[in-house]
Design an enzyme around this catalytic site. Sequence first.
Site, PDB file in Angstrom:
ATOM      1  N   GLU A  90      73.319  17.628  63.001  1.00  0.00           N
ATOM      2  CA  GLU A  90      73.705  16.225  63.082  1.00  0.00           C
ATOM      3  C   GLU A  90      73.163  15.424  62.237  1.00  0.00           C
ATOM      4  OE1 GLU A  90      72.213  17.948  65.495  1.00  0.00           O
ATOM      5  OE2 GLU A  90      73.468  18.125  67.481  1.00  0.00           O
ATOM      6  N   PHE A 126      67.806  17.243  81.687  1.00  0.00           N
ATOM      7  CA  PHE A 126      68.097  18.293  80.461  1.00  0.00           C
ATOM      8  C   PHE A 126      68.786  17.400  79.594  1.00  0.00           C
ATOM      9  CE2 PHE A 126      70.590  21.476  78.358  1.00  0.00           C
ATOM     10  CZ  PHE A 126      69.466  22.145  77.730  1.00  0.00           C
ATOM     11  N   GLN A 127      68.053  17.661  78.180  1.00  0.00           N
ATOM     12  CA  GLN A 127      68.654  16.984  77.108  1.00  0.00           C
ATOM     13  C   GLN A 127      68.650  15.490  77.165  1.00  0.00           C
ATOM     14  OE1 GLN A 127      72.116  19.292  75.562  1.00  0.00           O
ATOM     15  NE2 GLN A 127      70.643  20.562  74.448  1.00  0.00           N
ATOM     16  N   LYS A 174      77.657  10.334  80.571  1.00  0.00           N
ATOM     17  CA  LYS A 174      79.026  11.139  80.548  1.00  0.00           C
ATOM     18  C   LYS A 174      79.826  10.573  81.594  1.00  0.00           C
ATOM     19  CE  LYS A 174      79.707  16.183  80.752  1.00  0.00           C
ATOM     20  NZ  LYS A 174      78.821  17.286  81.035  1.00  0.00           N
ATOM     21  N   MET A 233      58.175  15.227  42.188  1.00  0.00           N
ATOM     22  CA  MET A 233      57.663  14.010  42.123  1.00  0.00           C
ATOM     23  C   MET A 233      56.294  13.884  42.484  1.00  0.00           C
ATOM     24  SD  MET A 233      58.246  11.027  40.768  1.00  0.00           S
ATOM     25  CE  MET A 233      59.889  10.557  40.777  1.00  0.00           C
TER      26      MET A 233
END
Lengths: 570, 164
Positions: A64, A126-127, A176, A484
């Site tokens: 993602e 969940f999630q 959902k 760096m």
Amino acid sequence: MKRSPSAAKPASPNAATLSGAEAIVRFLKDSGVDTLFGYPGGQVIPLYDALYDSGIKHILARHEQGAIHAADGYARTSGRTGVVIATSGPGATNLVTGLANAHMDSVPLVAITGQVPTTSIGSDSFQEADIYGISIPITKYNYLVKNPADLLDILAEAFYIASSGRPGPVLVDVPKDVQTAQIPYGPPAEVSIPSYNPSPQPHKEEVEALAAALSRSLRPIFYVGGGAVTTESAPEILRLAEESDVAVVSSLLAKGTFPDDHPLSLGLPGMHGAKYSNLAINESDLVVGLGVRFDDRVVGDVRRFAPLARVAHVDIDPAEIGKRLSVDIPVSGDLKLVLKLLLKLVKAKKRPAWRERVVKLKEEHPFVIPAAKGAIKPQAAIRAISEVANGEAVVVTDVGQHQMWAAQLIAAKKPRRFLSSGGLGTMGYGLPAAIGATLADPGVPVVLVSGDGGFQMNIQELATIRQYDLPVKIVISNNGCLGMVRQWQEFFFQKRYSQTIFPYNPNFAEIGQVYGIPSRRIADPGEVQAAVRALLETPGPGLLDVLVEPEENVLPMIPAGKGQTDFFEN
Amino acid sequence: MKKIISILARNRPGVLSHVAGLVTRRGYNVESIAAGPTENHAITRITLVVTGDAKVLEQVTKQFRKLVDIIKVDIVPHSLALTGELALVTVSAPPEKRSEILNLVGVLGVKIKNVGEDSLTLFISGSARSVDAAVKALYPFEIKSMARTGLVALPLEKGEEEED
């Protein structure tokens, strides 16, 4: 707002009834969105089902974070709002860095995330993650859609807020059951948010004060920022600078807005900016910030920034004015409108002495690339890219030493042709952002300059490049270390290279080959020019792994918090 | 320097999170924050008491104005606002102290909300200063628990927004 938030839209007799997910897709199509970036998951299955035969091009990233940086690169290159989709929980939290990155650099993005059903929110399902709460500080605005009837108006608001005023990312979290609810589809009401004024008219008196200061100034400098890109103010800035001999320094985000090869251009100021750029600011009697943040990496010690100058600051975001240093001439408003007024108010005036001084400073303090002693100098590879690309390509960088060398040495001639994570400094930004850039303007070549550290942070996106055959030309400035940070350790921590050397790195050319991308590794300084040319001139994606001098340092350097002319001498 | 910031905001879910989050994120000190409806159900009034120098206050005000839901932000001088606060204070009140406390209750003009076996719960209202004074007067008795609402303010001159 004209609408009342939860009132269902009166459905006209022939209004189609769609699921929330179908309505989202229909809305995107009707809004002209033709390219999306994303990654599916449990709570966005209805949305992906609606996308399945929608005709919208969906780019399947491999993470993602890759998807959102790609949307960011797409937005910066095209000027359009980038759109990214992720699922709930880990999908949404993987967007966090990309949101923060876009927020810092004012990039218009809309992130649509799936969420567990409204009936489950708050139960640690969940999630489930509270991405609404998580994203408050790193978005311009955000929504959790609780009522399906609000969905379309929220989407319209989200796109409006993301792209208007000072742009930024907006997140829309869609449970959902909102995706599966049936709602009437109609064109959303005209967006009107009384508490939000994205295009403030400049105050005439403020612009007049600036015009008067500019007319009186003997050694004026424009300090141009990302706001000039957003408002497409390059022509006005060029005209004003040329008519009045105003020198121009550009922030990292504005690079290319004023052509780097222009006699009045002084390039990048600040910590790793050109010596001539900082010296000119030090001599200037008027510094005019144009849509820029006066970032700490540019300003350094506020008491010693532009000590002889009055400071003017034009910005659409009043909160930026006076945030870091006190401003003598504040001008809040849309930059383009301010510049148009200025062009009317400021009488053209030649300043030959100042113009000569600018040219002389550049002659006296050029960027010198040290001669190679065995290993390839990373600066030489970057200069070769500049020469071959000739200002026509989109150059995307990652973050670190190579980024600063690119800022110094790539000659950009147009806006939206140099993409870099400026504010957040996100390693791993480059590769996915370059993917987005190829999709924004397929006719323009895209070159990615990355380090070996940042490249490995989103290396999985090589699969995305291969899958869609995206012509990203990848140049890895491979020094086998986190250059760096290593440089800071060398200068300020007695060369105690704590965790900045990679004793193991894979062979990136072999990795590229495994992903089906023509790849090559070079180590001989004599090969650089031809290899870069071959990479850029061969159609399709390609990768060039350039083994460079590991202990090269980015110079000049003004240490953090030091004054404008405190150049670090190694 | 203590200042009252009075905010009018769209009454949307999450607006208080946005305001409160901004305050902590930008490193400002907040003494109190109080939110509630206005005469218009679509608009919420949020009153903050913050401390900081003038520059800090200017930044915090600008940052508030930037929030999409914020309609109006006023820095309200005490002299130009009606202010008020409520407090509920339960003090330990054994029989030998009770009359002393009741005496004080009369002087302070506070109300008795509840009489317990060894305690009294007092209801204090008034300006922030008078609530402070009443609470201070109760210190010598053991304060068992206390809840204060935080200051609410109504600017006196409607539509007069202090320039920053």
